[in-house]
Structures are given as C-alpha cells and as structure tokens.
Design an enzyme around this catalytic site. Structure first.
Site: not given
Ligand code: CTP
Ligand code: CA
Length: 227
Positions: A33-34
């Site tokens: 993810s981020n």
C-alpha cells in the site's frame, strides 16, 4: 461555521470522489500500500456535500470517520476501485480522483500465509494495475476530471505530463517532500495546472480550505465552458 455561509452552489450536481490508498494483498496477512490517509479526498467529499452536491465517495481503507455523503462505497484494491468508479461515473458531472492507487499488485495472492523458509527470500512478482484516471480520460462527455499528483521532484513537468496523458481539466500537484504538504498532514501546499497551460501555486492551507477552493475552481471551469 464558514461553510454555513456558502450557498448551495453544487445543488443538482453529482460529484464522484475517490480517496485513500488501495491495498494489494500478498497473502491473508500482508499487503502492498502507500501512505495516503484519505484526508484530502474526504475533505473534498464533505465540502461538496455541504455545498449541496450528491456525493459518491469511493474510498480505500482509511482510519477517518465516514463523512456525511449520499453514498459511501468502500473498496480495497485498485481493481475494486476501478470497478466501483466505472459503475458509477455515468452519474457524475465532476470527478475528483484523490485516491493514491497502487500502480502494481502481486501477480497472485497466496491462499495461506507465506511461511519463512530456510532457503532464499521469496521474490514478489508484480503486475500493473489499471490506471483508473486514464480510463476516465478516455470516456466521452462533458464531465469534469480533476486529478492529483504527489511528486518528490520535477513537480511541474511530471504533473503537466499526467494532465495531458490522462486528458484532465485540472491537476492538483503537490511536492510531498515539503513540510506542511502531502500525506497524513492537515495542510497542503499545491500547484494547480490547467488544461490551457496556466499554472498557479496556492499558499499553504488546510485541506478543508483547499477542498472548497478546488470546488470553486471546478465550478469556474464549468462556467467558462458553457460560455
Ligand atoms: N491514478 C489512477 N489509477 C492508477 C494510478 C493513478 O486513477 N492506477 C490517478 C490518481 O488517483 C491521481 C493521478 O492518477 O489522481 C496521478 O497519480 P500518480 O500516482 O501521481 O500518477 P501515475 O500516473 O500513477 O504516475 P507515477 O506514479 O509513475 O508518478
Ligand atoms: Ca502512481
């Protein structure tokens, strides 16, 4: 309180907002993810609803309280976000694509937790996710498309290239390395790049104030178009 003074200038408008990160699962306990918090997208969704719009908020996983919008559509992966957006975009006259979509996903999700073995470290094989905004840019219609670009370098060049490649009306570019901008902070410092080549740096402001400013910009572009 300031919001209460605003007219319902988005009444009759349907606004589609995407927000937050996507999650690309590796196995039942891990994902890629981020750092997106969802704050910018949620601020836009809440401001648009306050100004009378019917808001469709397609959101990746965030820790934020759900804003008061007509429809909240939770998704996890980029592919799910694409499907949700494509299903509903026909209803929207404006799209704010604030989500930080993972560019790649693991080519397969392991059914069971991957155990650490004695041998070599596993290699994670990735494949490209669909570019949702680029797909939107290929659709016909008079819908307004607003994109976001978080960059660490060559802000204007990178953002201008995205504006053009994805056929956007406006791109909101920010340098995530600057203090007071980017992920998981309450303020942002952005530069607006317009389709006609104009570009304008806005002063540092709260994401709430920026949300209203971006809605003002969208309305102004719409007005200019109908002249
Ligand atoms: N975007 C999208 N789908 C993707 C990737 C990006 O819809 N698969 C959208 C984002 O929501 C954002 C804009 O495209 O509004 C720009 O995202 P960004 O990650 O900055 O640009 P990319 O085109 O993915 O290029 P890169 O990550 O290589 O800078
Ligand atoms: Ca990207």
């Amino acid at each position: 309180a300031r919001g209460l003074l605003r007219p319902a200038d988005l009444a009759g408008e349907t606004v589609l907002v995407t927000a937050g990160p996507t999650r690309e699962e590796i196995d039942p306990v891990r994902y890629i993810s981020n750092y997106s918090s969802g704050k910018m997208g949620y601020a836009i969704a809440a401001a648009a609803a306050r100004r009378g719009a019917r808001v469709l908020l397609v959101s990746g996983p965030t820790c934020l309280p759900r804003p008061a919008v007509a429809e909240f559509i939770p998704v996890t992966s980029a592919v799910e976000m694409r499907d949700a957006v494509m299903n509903r975009v026909g209803e929207a006259g404006m799209v704010f694509k604030a989500a930080a979509v993972a560019d790649y996903r693991p080519i397969r999700r392991a059914e069971r937790k991957i155990k650490k073995g004695a041998g070599e470290a596993p290699l994670l094989e990735l494949e490209r996710n669909p570019d949702i905004l680029a797909e939107l840019g290929e659709l016909n219609g008079s819908r307004l498309l607003i994109g976001f670009a978080a960059e660490t370098d060559q802000l204007v060049a990178h953002a201008a290239a995205k504006l053009k490649a994805k056929n956007l009306d406006l791109i909101v570019a920010n340098d995530v390395t600057r203090e007071g901008a980017g992920f998981d902070v309450e303020t942002n410092i952005v530069r607006l790049l317009y389709r006609d080549g104009r570009n304008l740096e806005l002063p540092q402001m709260s994401k709430t104030a920026l949300a209203d400013r971006l809605l003002d910009e969208a309305l102004e572009i719409k007005r200019q178009r109908s002249e």
